[in-house]
Design an enzyme around this catalytic site. Structure first.
Site, PDB file in Angstrom:
ATOM      1  N   ASN A 190      58.822  24.815 -18.615  1.00  0.00           N
ATOM      2  CA  ASN A 190      58.092  23.874 -19.502  1.00  0.00           C
ATOM      3  C   ASN A 190      59.071  22.846 -20.019  1.00  0.00           C
ATOM      4  O   ASN A 190      60.140  22.935 -20.526  1.00  0.00           O
ATOM      5  CB  ASN A 190      57.542  24.361 -20.655  1.00  0.00           C
ATOM      6  CG  ASN A 190      56.620  23.421 -21.480  1.00  0.00           C
ATOM      7  OD1 ASN A 190      56.611  22.347 -21.194  1.00  0.00           O
ATOM      8  ND2 ASN A 190      55.965  24.126 -22.583  1.00  0.00           N
TER       9      ASN A 190
ATOM     10  N   GLY B 128      56.134  31.218 -27.142  1.00  0.00           N
ATOM     11  CA  GLY B 128      55.573  32.121 -26.166  1.00  0.00           C
ATOM     12  C   GLY B 128      56.337  33.226 -25.677  1.00  0.00           C
ATOM     13  O   GLY B 128      57.749  33.143 -26.133  1.00  0.00           O
TER      14      GLY B 128
ATOM     15  N   THR C  47      51.315  24.191 -27.408  1.00  0.00           N
ATOM     16  CA  THR C  47      51.520  23.228 -28.119  1.00  0.00           C
ATOM     17  C   THR C  47      50.836  22.079 -27.853  1.00  0.00           C
ATOM     18  O   THR C  47      50.089  21.248 -28.972  1.00  0.00           O
ATOM     19  CB  THR C  47      53.082  22.480 -27.826  1.00  0.00           C
ATOM     20  OG1 THR C  47      54.059  23.594 -28.326  1.00  0.00           O
ATOM     21  CG2 THR C  47      53.304  21.627 -28.647  1.00  0.00           C
TER      22      THR C  47
ATOM     23  N   GLU D 205      58.082  35.747 -23.092  1.00  0.00           N
ATOM     24  CA  GLU D 205      58.796  35.735 -22.058  1.00  0.00           C
ATOM     25  C   GLU D 205      59.779  36.772 -21.717  1.00  0.00           C
ATOM     26  O   GLU D 205      60.179  37.526 -22.896  1.00  0.00           O
ATOM     27  CB  GLU D 205      59.665  34.509 -21.981  1.00  0.00           C
ATOM     28  CG  GLU D 205      59.145  33.083 -21.938  1.00  0.00           C
ATOM     29  CD  GLU D 205      59.924  31.956 -22.183  1.00  0.00           C
ATOM     30  OE1 GLU D 205      60.154  31.073 -21.081  1.00  0.00           O
ATOM     31  OE2 GLU D 205      60.804  31.951 -23.013  1.00  0.00           O
TER      32      GLU D 205
ATOM     33  N   SER E  69      58.778  22.473 -24.309  1.00  0.00           N
ATOM     34  CA  SER E  69      58.342  23.806 -24.777  1.00  0.00           C
ATOM     35  C   SER E  69      59.157  24.078 -26.154  1.00  0.00           C
ATOM     36  O   SER E  69      60.177  23.824 -26.554  1.00  0.00           O
ATOM     37  CB  SER E  69      59.429  25.017 -24.124  1.00  0.00           C
ATOM     38  OG  SER E  69      59.144  26.323 -24.428  1.00  0.00           O
ATOM     39  N   SER E  70      58.057  24.511 -26.997  1.00  0.00           N
ATOM     40  CA  SER E  70      58.418  24.697 -28.529  1.00  0.00           C
ATOM     41  C   SER E  70      59.032  25.848 -28.577  1.00  0.00           C
ATOM     42  O   SER E  70      58.768  27.166 -28.305  1.00  0.00           O
ATOM     43  CB  SER E  70      57.242  24.884 -29.296  1.00  0.00           C
ATOM     44  OG  SER E  70      56.347  23.913 -29.369  1.00  0.00           O
TER      45      SER E  70
ATOM     46  N   SER F 241      55.008  31.151 -22.442  1.00  0.00           N
ATOM     47  CA  SER F 241      55.983  30.074 -22.413  1.00  0.00           C
ATOM     48  C   SER F 241      55.307  29.270 -21.255  1.00  0.00           C
ATOM     49  O   SER F 241      55.206  29.672 -20.123  1.00  0.00           O
ATOM     50  CB  SER F 241      57.139  30.180 -22.165  1.00  0.00           C
ATOM     51  OG  SER F 241      58.031  28.855 -22.291  1.00  0.00           O
ATOM     52  N   GLY F 242      55.116  28.003 -21.690  1.00  0.00           N
ATOM     53  CA  GLY F 242      54.549  26.877 -20.659  1.00  0.00           C
ATOM     54  C   GLY F 242      52.843  26.900 -20.333  1.00  0.00           C
ATOM     55  O   GLY F 242      52.584  26.412 -19.615  1.00  0.00           O
TER      56      GLY F 242
END
Length: 483
Positions: free
Chosen positions: A196, A430, A154, A432, A199-200, A149-150
């Site tokens: 993020n 992502g 995306t 995590e 974040s998606s 993530s981050g």
């Protein structure tokens, strides 16, 4: 001795060091930076090349291809804003967390028709390679974008879609519609997290379909694993989905009045997260962008109003409070007097008859069966905690179904009757690891592990098996198989 190596370091990952002593199972080395010594197992110490050598655009060009050398090469390139690096036909992207002037129309033209490695590594080069492979092989292609993530997945997907729509554009405006649908999906599927600001919180697979002349024929978006737990309980330093804040901040005054909307601090589902201003996000401005995106995909005024109404209903459901029903000897619950107006407002927004929502939130139906046939139906009262859980479950179901409808509605704006092949772009949520992980995060991490397994199978395992079948002499590459 004095051999140059990469030795493990607590904060930097690896640091350059020189070998001092070689034991039976461990190596002792001295860091060049501060002279401190470290002892580590053999498999955590790697040979190092001359540190003064320049970086390479393809990690396969490193003298020693190991974890430490690869990370060092990425760091050197990152420090000069070279955020892309190849490893053969795999592109590694490091999020710069700032805008770089490398995505304009001149770069679109520059990378068109160029083979990988001719120009500096770039996400456009990978997209172009995929497009040309589709043209020559007449087979569909896919690009997998994976990472924590981050990491910028995306944004990378948006650049890939931009390149494909620009390269395969025909005479219509379908390419523009594909690009303009993205802000709408981000409004309802993205949120601020600790890593993020955009974040998606769902995965998507975008298919860009082409006709036999290699012009875009249409597109289709599949989605999965929307993070529903965020709807009712965002993290302390995180936010709920963007759409809620944008509605509260940017909706016209008459809409706010009709839906009884206040600021985010007035809703339980929003004030559980952070209410501080987020750099780069302007909820009032972003509401206008979200509204314009709805117009671009062909939504009517009535459809837009219905979306706002359901969003508001979800927020008001979170404000309904329950208490024990003193008149119910079975331990049932009821809606508090202070929440009656909120309950009635939520019922009206959802188009439910008076009293129906209250009954559904404070009781459940149970039926007996006899010989396979339905028997007597009972209404069983819910306890205080069960009523709260039922209310949260309804809010999650409403938002999830709304998101499903939006994606389906978006797909209607770029239909196609025939397709020669497509280029697919997988934007997987992502991975995590938190102190407390939700079930959705478990599913996301599991999905990432399955992708890693596929990568190992295609890139390492199958290639080595092919070499063995052909009798090619080579050194086996050891890898961790997570199967």
């Amino acid at each position: 001795m004095d051999q140059l190596v990469w030795a493990p370091h607590l904060h930097d990952g690896y640091r350059l060091a020189t070998v001092e002593d070689v034991g039976a199972t461990k190596i002792t080395a001295k860091f060049q930076a501060d002279g401190a010594s470290v002892t580590a197992p053999y498999d955590r110490v790697f040979p190092a090349d001359d540190p003064d050598k320049g970086d390479v655009a393809d990690n396969c060009g490193l003298m020693y291809l190991n974890e430490a050398s690869l990370l060092h090469n990425l760091r050197k390139r990152y420090n000069k804003d070279a955020i892309y690096t190849y490893t053969a036909n795999i592109l590694i992207a490091v999020n710069p967390y700032k805008s770089l002037p490398i995505y304009g129309p001149d770069y679109l033209t520059k990378y068109r028709g160029q083979s990988l490695g001719v120009l500096p590594p770039h996400v456009y080069a990978l997209a172009d390679q995929c497009y040309r492979n589709m043209k020559t092989s007449r087979m569909s292609q896919s690009i997998v974008v994976s990472g924590e993530s981050g990491s910028g997945k995306t944004e990378s997907c948006k650049f890939i879609v931009r390149y494909l729509t620009d390269t395969g554009k025909g005479t219509g405006d379908i390419e523009q519609r594909i690009v303009e649908a993205n802000p709408l999906l981000e409004s309802f599927g993205n949120a601020k997290t600790t890593r993020n600001h955009n974040s998606s919180r769902f995965g998507k697979f975008i298919e860009i379909h082409f006709d036999d002349k290699h012009h875009i024929a249409g597109a289709y978006i599949s989605h999965y694993l929307l993070e529903k737990s965020r709807i009712c309980s965002p993290g302390a330093d995180e936010r709920n989905y963007h759409a809620f804040y944008r509605l509260c901040a940017g909706a016209p005054a008459d809409v706010k009045k009709a839906l009884n909307l206040g600021g985010p601090e007035t809703f339980r589902y929003l004030k559980g997260g952070t209410l501080s201003a987020v750099p780069g996000l302007d909820d009032a401005r972003d509401f206008e962008e979200m509204s314009a995106a709805m117009d671009h995909v062909g939504m009517s005024v009535e459809e837009k109003q219905n979306i706002y109404r359901i969003l508001a209903a979800v927020l008001h459901l979170g404000n309904i409070e329950f208490e024990e029903d003193a008149s119910d000897k079975k331990g049932g619950s009821t809606v508090t007097g202070a929440s009656q107006a909120t309950l009635q407002g939520s019922s009206a927004m959802l188009g439910l008859p008076d009293g129906e929502l209250k009954v559904r939130l404070t009781s459940r139906m149970m039926s007996t069966t006899r010989g396979g046939a339905m028997g007597t139906v009972y209404r069983v009262p819910l306890s205080l905690s069960q009523a709260r859980a039922a209310c949260d479950a309804l809010a999650k179901a409403l938002y999830s179904n709304l998101f499903d409808w939006i994606v389906a509605r978006v797909n209607k704006c770029f239909p196609f009757s025939a397709s020669s092949a497509y280029v697919g772009v997988l934007d997987i949520a992502g991975f995590e690891y938190f102190q407390h992980n939700s079930f959705e995060q478990f599913c996301i991490n599991y999905c990432n592990e399955k992708l890693q397994q596929l990568f190992i199978s295609l890139v390492l395992q199958s290639e080595q098996e092919e070499y063995n079948r052909e009798g090619i002499e080579w050194k086996d590459i050891e890898y961790f198989n997570n199967k």
